[in-house]
Design a protein around this motif. Structure first.
Motif, PDB file in Angstrom:
ATOM      1  N   TYR A  14     -64.046  -7.936 -26.821  1.00 28.53           N
ATOM      2  CA  TYR A  14     -62.683  -8.172 -26.351  1.00 28.53           C
ATOM      3  C   TYR A  14     -62.476  -7.557 -24.974  1.00 28.53           C
ATOM      4  N   VAL A  15     -61.542  -8.156 -24.238  1.00 29.30           N
ATOM      5  CA  VAL A  15     -61.011  -7.531 -23.037  1.00 29.30           C
ATOM      6  C   VAL A  15     -59.592  -7.094 -23.380  1.00 29.30           C
ATOM      7  N   LEU A  16     -59.306  -5.825 -23.147  1.00 31.79           N
ATOM      8  CA  LEU A  16     -58.026  -5.222 -23.535  1.00 31.79           C
ATOM      9  C   LEU A  16     -57.351  -4.596 -22.322  1.00 31.79           C
ATOM     10  N   GLY A  19     -51.985  -0.075 -23.015  1.00 33.00           N
ATOM     11  CA  GLY A  19     -50.546  -0.216 -23.115  1.00 33.00           C
ATOM     12  C   GLY A  19     -50.085  -1.495 -23.776  1.00 33.00           C
ATOM     13  N   ASP A  20     -51.041  -2.363 -24.153  1.00 32.60           N
ATOM     14  CA  ASP A  20     -50.677  -3.657 -24.743  1.00 32.60           C
ATOM     15  C   ASP A  20     -51.618  -3.928 -25.920  1.00 32.60           C
ATOM     16  N   PRO A  21     -51.070  -4.242 -27.112  1.00 36.04           N
ATOM     17  CA  PRO A  21     -51.940  -4.463 -28.267  1.00 36.04           C
ATOM     18  C   PRO A  21     -52.679  -5.797 -28.243  1.00 36.04           C
ATOM     19  N   ARG A  22     -52.322  -6.689 -27.322  1.00 40.22           N
ATOM     20  CA  ARG A  22     -52.980  -7.990 -27.252  1.00 40.22           C
ATOM     21  C   ARG A  22     -54.326  -7.877 -26.546  1.00 40.22           C
ATOM     22  N   GLY A  23     -55.194  -8.845 -26.827  1.00 40.94           N
ATOM     23  CA  GLY A  23     -56.493  -8.832 -26.190  1.00 40.94           C
ATOM     24  C   GLY A  23     -57.038 -10.238 -26.005  1.00 40.94           C
ATOM     25  N   LEU A  24     -58.106 -10.350 -25.224  1.00 42.05           N
ATOM     26  CA  LEU A  24     -58.807 -11.605 -25.003  1.00 42.05           C
ATOM     27  C   LEU A  24     -60.186 -11.501 -25.636  1.00 42.05           C
ATOM     28  N   LYS A  25     -60.507 -12.411 -26.539  1.00 36.97           N
ATOM     29  CA  LYS A  25     -61.817 -12.420 -27.159  1.00 36.97           C
ATOM     30  C   LYS A  25     -62.795 -13.147 -26.250  1.00 36.97           C
ATOM     31  N   ILE A  26     -63.969 -12.532 -26.036  1.00 38.39           N
ATOM     32  CA  ILE A  26     -64.974 -13.137 -25.159  1.00 38.39           C
ATOM     33  C   ILE A  26     -66.316 -13.166 -25.865  1.00 38.39           C
ATOM     34  N   ALA A  37     -71.825  -6.949 -13.660  1.00 36.56           N
ATOM     35  CA  ALA A  37     -70.946  -6.980 -12.482  1.00 36.56           C
ATOM     36  C   ALA A  37     -70.577  -5.576 -12.040  1.00 36.56           C
ATOM     37  N   VAL A  38     -70.326  -4.696 -13.004  1.00 35.31           N
ATOM     38  CA  VAL A  38     -70.023  -3.303 -12.679  1.00 35.31           C
ATOM     39  C   VAL A  38     -71.235  -2.622 -12.049  1.00 35.31           C
ATOM     40  N   ALA A  39     -72.395  -2.843 -12.664  1.00 30.01           N
ATOM     41  CA  ALA A  39     -73.625  -2.214 -12.150  1.00 30.01           C
ATOM     42  C   ALA A  39     -73.961  -2.696 -10.745  1.00 30.01           C
ATOM     43  N   ASP A  40     -73.664  -3.965 -10.458  1.00 28.86           N
ATOM     44  CA  ASP A  40     -74.004  -4.545  -9.156  1.00 28.86           C
ATOM     45  C   ASP A  40     -72.924  -4.351  -8.104  1.00 28.86           C
ATOM     46  N   ALA A  41     -71.839  -3.669  -8.477  1.00 32.85           N
ATOM     47  CA  ALA A  41     -70.707  -3.487  -7.567  1.00 32.85           C
ATOM     48  C   ALA A  41     -70.150  -4.826  -7.113  1.00 32.85           C
ATOM     49  N   ALA A  42     -70.156  -5.799  -8.024  1.00 34.52           N
ATOM     50  CA  ALA A  42     -69.635  -7.137  -7.732  1.00 34.52           C
ATOM     51  C   ALA A  42     -68.135  -7.183  -7.994  1.00 34.52           C
ATOM     52  N   VAL A  43     -67.519  -8.306  -7.643  1.00 36.28           N
ATOM     53  CA  VAL A  43     -66.091  -8.471  -7.913  1.00 36.28           C
ATOM     54  C   VAL A  43     -65.902  -9.002  -9.334  1.00 36.28           C
ATOM     55  N   VAL A  44     -64.675  -8.911  -9.830  1.00 33.82           N
ATOM     56  CA  VAL A  44     -64.359  -9.428 -11.156  1.00 33.82           C
ATOM     57  C   VAL A  44     -64.599 -10.932 -11.144  1.00 33.82           C
ATOM     58  N   PRO A  45     -65.384 -11.446 -12.095  1.00 38.66           N
ATOM     59  CA  PRO A  45     -65.712 -12.883 -12.089  1.00 38.66           C
ATOM     60  C   PRO A  45     -64.471 -13.757 -12.291  1.00 38.66           C
ATOM     61  N   ASP A  46     -64.525 -14.956 -11.711  1.00 35.52           N
ATOM     62  CA  ASP A  46     -63.383 -15.873 -11.789  1.00 35.52           C
ATOM     63  C   ASP A  46     -63.029 -16.235 -13.226  1.00 35.52           C
ATOM     64  N   TRP A  47     -64.050 -16.349 -14.092  1.00 37.06           N
ATOM     65  CA  TRP A  47     -63.777 -16.766 -15.472  1.00 37.06           C
ATOM     66  C   TRP A  47     -62.873 -15.764 -16.198  1.00 37.06           C
ATOM     67  N   LEU A  48     -62.852 -14.511 -15.730  1.00 32.20           N
ATOM     68  CA  LEU A  48     -61.979 -13.508 -16.328  1.00 32.20           C
ATOM     69  C   LEU A  48     -60.645 -13.427 -15.603  1.00 32.20           C
ATOM     70  N   CYS A  49     -60.660 -13.621 -14.297  1.00 32.75           N
ATOM     71  CA  CYS A  49     -59.421 -13.498 -13.517  1.00 32.75           C
ATOM     72  C   CYS A  49     -58.345 -14.450 -14.008  1.00 32.75           C
ATOM     73  N   ARG A  50     -58.726 -15.667 -14.318  1.00 31.91           N
ATOM     74  CA  ARG A  50     -57.732 -16.670 -14.701  1.00 31.91           C
ATOM     75  C   ARG A  50     -57.002 -16.298 -16.003  1.00 31.91           C
ATOM     76  N   PRO A  51     -57.710 -16.026 -17.112  1.00 37.95           N
ATOM     77  CA  PRO A  51     -56.983 -15.675 -18.343  1.00 37.95           C
ATOM     78  C   PRO A  51     -56.242 -14.347 -18.254  1.00 37.95           C
ATOM     79  N   VAL A  52     -56.748 -13.410 -17.467  1.00 37.46           N
ATOM     80  CA  VAL A  52     -56.062 -12.126 -17.301  1.00 37.46           C
ATOM     81  C   VAL A  52     -54.729 -12.327 -16.580  1.00 37.46           C
ATOM     82  N   LEU A  53     -54.728 -13.191 -15.574  1.00 35.83           N
ATOM     83  CA  LEU A  53     -53.488 -13.481 -14.861  1.00 35.83           C
ATOM     84  C   LEU A  53     -52.477 -14.148 -15.798  1.00 35.83           C
ATOM     85  N   LYS A  54     -52.960 -15.044 -16.645  1.00 37.79           N
ATOM     86  CA  LYS A  54     -52.071 -15.740 -17.580  1.00 37.79           C
ATOM     87  C   LYS A  54     -51.552 -14.805 -18.667  1.00 37.79           C
TER      88      LYS A  54
END
Length: 376
Positions: A14-16, A19-26, A37-54
């Motif tokens: 999950y992505v959590l 402060g919020d009990p809701r989550g995104l299952k991945i 992505a964290v290890a490579d110092a990359a940016v947050v991938p687009d596939w996550l940005c979209r549902p997080v914004l929503k």
């Protein structure tokens, strides 16, 4: 500080958002991708940005993954949930409290820090911080902050009396719990102070509740119904409604966790609710409890067999599954019971009732006269 937590939980991922009990299952491969992505110092991938914004209105476009995400490492254990008593001390003296005698006993910071790391390594994502009253503990802020930093979603069980304190309020506002559960003991100053046996308790509670509500913290009220306040139950619900918060009603008094029955006299006999059929639980297998001295047990009730977490560490938790299997077996006066398939009381709780020499009617569904059974 991280904006999101990516964590394995009960054979899923999950992505959590703190402060919020809701989550995104991945999917698992996406979790591994976030680690990379964290290890490579990359940016947050687009596939996550979209549902997080929503989901949360949080824009992570072009944000560093290492800055925005805390990615939890999978554990060989599967303890997704835990409760941790910081201390058994309390500034109230409620007659129904299952802790019995309030002892101001706890651990130094180094040991608490070790316990929280063990819980993290055991896979704990959802952590309930409780007491006693946790917010009166001098180490509350440090323990809360460490749990947050380790990537845990936190619930705090509190009487609310210290929530107006600027340091505590600031901590909870900046590092939000997913739930702040306040116990409500009445709807008037007279009944509240009488039940808690502390003059000024009602005023402290209302100040804390008002401060937490103004800070838009995620509040839930536990309506504790006893013989001293049952006449105010409608007013208690009305109070909760005026704040627009969720409620749960607790009206079944239980013996103390060490098996004495002085708490049972607080029972509101007309308000006792019928429990659902007990079909087992996850205690000891996917959840656990840790007391103020670092002793781990399968839950808050079943403490007869505990693991010294500071001595045995993560490896000691491997014993809890076997302890749970034994504790949940029908035993003592319940062996061979004809209503076993319809029983609504878990065996560790039934054991506490028997130790307290409680009347069968307080926990048993048999209506015919039976020999009272107690544990020496």
């Amino acid at each position: 500080m991280h904006e999101l937590i990516a964590a394995p939980f009960l054979n899923a991922h999950y992505v959590l958002r703190p402060g919020d009990p809701r989550g995104l299952k991945i999917p698992e491969h996406c979790h591994l991708g976030l680690q990379q992505a964290v290890a490579d110092a990359a940016v947050v991938p687009d596939w996550l940005c979209r549902p997080v914004l929503k989901q949360w209105g949080l824009d992570l476009t072009d944000r560093s993954a290492a800055e925005a995400l805390l990615v939890r490492t999978p554990s060989s254990f599967d303890y997704g949930r835990a409760s941790y008593e910081l201390n058994m001390a309390c500034n109230w003296e409620c007659p129904h409290c299952y802790l019995g005698v309030k002892e101001d006993a706890g651990l130094p910071w180094e040991d608490r820090d070790k316990i929280l790391h063990v819980l993290r390594d055991a896979g704990v994502v959802w952590l309930q911080i409780t007491g006693g009253e946790p917010t009166i503990d001098k180490g509350f802020a440090a323990a809360y902050s460490r749990a947050y930093e380790l990537g845990m979603m936190i619930e705090v069980l509190t009487n609310g009396s210290r929530l107006h304190n600027p340091l505590i309020l600031s901590l909870l506002t900046e590092r939000r719990p997913y739930r702040l559960t306040l116990s409500l003991y009445g709807a008037t100053e007279e009944s509240y102070d009488r039940l808690t046996q502390r003059r000024g308790a009602w005023k402290s509670f209302r100040r804390g509740l008002d401060a937490a509500h103004a800070a838009q913290l995620p509040i839930e009220l536990s309506l504790i119904v006893t013989r001293d306040n049952e006449h105010e139950i409608d007013a208690m619900y009305a109070l909760a409604e005026s704040y627009g918060v969720r409620t749960r009603e607790y009206n079944n008094m239980t013996p103390t966790y060490f098996g004495t029955g002085e708490t049972l006299s607080a029972q509101a006999l007309t308000r006792r609710s019928k429990r659902g059929v007990f079909t087992g639980c996850d205690a000891g297998n996917t959840s656990l409890h840790v007391d103020p001295l670092g002793m781990a047990s399968i839950c808050k009730v079943a403490r007869s067999k505990q693991i010294p977490l500071l001595e045995e560490g993560l490896a000691g938790l491997s014993k809890l599954g076997g302890i749970a299997d034994q504790a949940l077996l029908r035993q003592g006066g319940c062996t061979g019971c004809t209503l076993s398939k319809e029983c609504s009381t878990c065996m560790p709780l039934a054991e506490r009732y028997r130790q307290a020499k409680a009347p069968l009617g307080s926990y048993c569904q048999h209506t015919e006269k039976r020999k009272e059974v107690s544990t020496p």
